[in-house]
Write a protein that holds these residues in place. Sequence first.
Motif, PDB file in Angstrom:
ATOM      1  N   LEU A 197       0.851  -1.190   0.000  1.00  0.00           N
ATOM      2  CA  LEU A 197       0.000   0.000   0.000  1.00  0.00           C
ATOM      3  C   LEU A 197       0.888   1.241   0.000  1.00  0.00           C
ATOM      4  N   HIS A 202       0.566   5.742  -0.550  1.00  0.00           N
ATOM      5  CA  HIS A 202      -0.119   6.972  -0.927  1.00  0.00           C
ATOM      6  C   HIS A 202       0.958   7.938  -1.367  1.00  0.00           C
ATOM      7  N   LEU A 223      -3.958   6.937  -3.830  1.00  0.00           N
ATOM      8  CA  LEU A 223      -3.767   5.843  -2.890  1.00  0.00           C
ATOM      9  C   LEU A 223      -3.785   4.556  -3.706  1.00  0.00           C
ATOM     10  N   ASN A 245     -10.192   4.229   1.918  1.00  0.00           N
ATOM     11  CA  ASN A 245      -9.719   5.189   2.921  1.00  0.00           C
ATOM     12  C   ASN A 245      -9.571   4.535   4.293  1.00  0.00           C
ATOM     13  N   TRP A 249      -6.403   2.548   4.298  1.00  0.00           N
ATOM     14  CA  TRP A 249      -5.274   3.484   4.390  1.00  0.00           C
ATOM     15  C   TRP A 249      -5.018   3.863   5.852  1.00  0.00           C
ATOM     16  N   GLU A 294      -1.795   2.848   8.371  1.00  0.00           N
ATOM     17  CA  GLU A 294      -0.963   3.818   9.085  1.00  0.00           C
ATOM     18  C   GLU A 294      -0.754   3.405  10.540  1.00  0.00           C
TER      19      GLU A 294
END
Length: 305
Positions: free
Chosen positions: A47, A49, A114, A154, A157, A161
């Motif tokens: 992943l 961004h 993303l 989202n 994402w 994190e």
Amino acid sequence: MKSQVDNMQRKESDIWLNEVDDFNVRMAELDATPSISVSDKEGLAMLAHARFSPFEGEIEAAPFLMLTLCTAKVGRMHRSGEGPSLEGVLRPGTFTMALPDTSVFGSFPGTEMLGIAVNLSALNSLAEHTYTTEDFIPAASQLHNDVYLSSIMNALWRDAELHGLSSAFFEQGLNVILQHLSNAEYKPVSKKPVYSLSKRHLKTVLEYIESRVCSDVSVAELATLVRQDTQSFTRSFSAATGYTPYAYFTLRRMEHAKRLICQGNLNITDVAISIGYSNPSKFSAAFRRIVGVTPNTWRKEHIKQ
């Protein structure tokens, strides 16, 4: 037996690390500035961004199913080549996907995206449902402005994190997205009539390509020769030749490379530089994709004759 399993696991781990490195190299080639880039140790997904500069050119084939969500800025994008063609406007919330092992020509504006790169083989070994590339052809053929997809992307994402890609939530969310996409249907698109380039314009473009085959040329540059925008030119050139402009240009470069290789007085790196490739590995990958064998194999097969 245990040592064999350990060796196999180490080998798979090394392959995955190489793929992660290749992924990061491709990000750099697309002039991407990542704010986050994480990978799953089990080889399931990566992943990232990132902020992208405007881009036009070839996007090399990758072994992943690519899921992307535009998160900032608006602009028109275009994709054509081995996979489904795609054209439209990217805006925050627009979702796209690209199939694995497909090389394409693409253009997109400066944007923020993303992206999740999915290893389908690894995912299929973990999930009850088995996915194939063919399951996603309808979804890869269209832009999706889908609040459902956007919200899940989202959420993944934000979870990445905090927890990386090892959480059960990430795997479950990824499967929800793929199941949704595998059920997509083709949507009829009203297309403008496509007219081939005139013989005069085609001759002008082909002669210009030959004059630049050892350097580089952009589709915008070719389109200017016949006073068209890049998208109209790509369609009219494809109608006239059966190739996208970039695919044809790459084909001509490889034909010239074959002649240089057969002369036998240049090594492969010199051949790559002679036809405008600063990266020999990128040249070798393009050569193999077009010709079907590596430059070294081509040399061995043809210098013998």
